[in-house]
Design an enzyme around this catalytic site. Structure first.
Site, short mmCIF file in Angstrom:
data_model
loop_
_atom_site.label_atom_id
_atom_site.label_comp_id
_atom_site.label_asym_id
_atom_site.label_seq_id
_atom_site.Cartn_x
_atom_site.Cartn_y
_atom_site.Cartn_z
CG ASP A 104 -1.73 -1.15 1.45
OD1 ASP A 104 -2.09 -1.76 0.44
OD2 ASP A 104 -2.05 -1.46 2.62
N1 URA Z 1 -1.05 -6.02 3.85
C1 URA Z 1 -1.56 -4.78 3.85
O1 URA Z 1 -2.60 -4.53 4.45
N2 URA Z 1 -0.89 -3.82 3.20
C2 URA Z 1 0.27 -4.01 2.55
O2 URA Z 1 0.83 -3.08 2.00
C3 URA Z 1 0.78 -5.33 2.56
C4 URA Z 1 0.12 -6.31 3.21
#
Ligand code: URA
Length: 230
Positions: A104
């Protein structure tokens, strides 16, 4: 062996049409001889472009320390991209450079980038159970029973039909934990904690399979051998 115009275009130097101009202008040599036929086939190892060997002609595999604030999408409208950290020419390569799964925008940590499509499929398939280790801080005290809940393989995320695979949770301090996953559902870590009533405040991926970041600073990357994963 690849056609010279195709070689230059696929490695992102220029378009195929421009490559013909580069060759006509004498900017490309094959085994030390100035090339004059853009359709001639050559091995990348024999080619120089403006006196330099071509950039990673066999493909690339990079380990990046993703900083927060960058997106893994190719779409520049979604914000600054992890790809903007790389030499601009690599963005024009074909096959395209892509991330192995996504982190993310607000997540930092270890991200692999590659143009090896088969490798992306292999490393992201839950079948292969590649372990990813995340460090999360959350907004409330972590109850010890979460360890068993995450390990049970029964945790159902909002909107999913299949439960999460068993995951290993290690509580480090009241608001901080390490979570090891073998799959990569959309926003999985945040949604797993959300399913228990906690909100993830910070998230960092510390490990992907056998790889860690070592002393790579955020925004830095290093090359891995293409056969690193065998
Ligand atoms: N899980 C998440 O919620 N976000 C990420 O960036 C990676 C794994």
């Amino acid at each position: 062996m690849r056609r010279l115009d195709q070689l230059l275009a696929n490695l992102g130097y220029c378009s195929r049409r421009e490559a013909r101009g580069w060759i006509a202008a004498g900017r490309v040599t094959v085994r030390g001889i100035v090339a004059d036929d853009f359709g001639a086939k050559a091995a990348p190892a024999d080619v120089l472009i403006d006196d330099q060997p071509p950039d990673l002609p066999d493909g690339l595999l990079l380990l990046l320390h993703k900083p927060t604030g960058l997106v893994c999408s190719h779409d520049a409208d979604e914000g600054p991209r992890v790809y903007d950290l790389l030499p601009p020419r690599w963005l024009a390569r074909n096959p395209a450079v892509t991330s192995v799964g996504r982190l993310d925008k607000d997540t930092s940590g270890l991200l692999l980038l590659t143009d090896q499509t088969a490798l992306v499929h292999r490393l992201t398939s839950p079948k292969h159970k590649v372990e990813k280790v995340y460090r999360a801080t959350v907004d409330r005290d972590l109850a010890p029973d979460l360890v068993a809940r995450f390990a049970a393989g029964t945790l159902l995320l909002d909107g999913e039909k299949a439960p999460c695979a068993p995951a290993t949770l290690t509580i480090i301090s009241p608001h901080e934990a390490e979570l090891t996953l073998t799959e990569g559902k959309y926003h999985q870590v945040r949604r797993m904690f959300a399913a228990t009533g906690a909100t993830v405040l910070t998230l960092h991926r510390a490990q992907f399979g056998p790889l860690t970041l070592g002393n790579l600073a955020p925004g830095q990357w290093r090359e891995l051998p293409l056969d690193f994963f065998g």
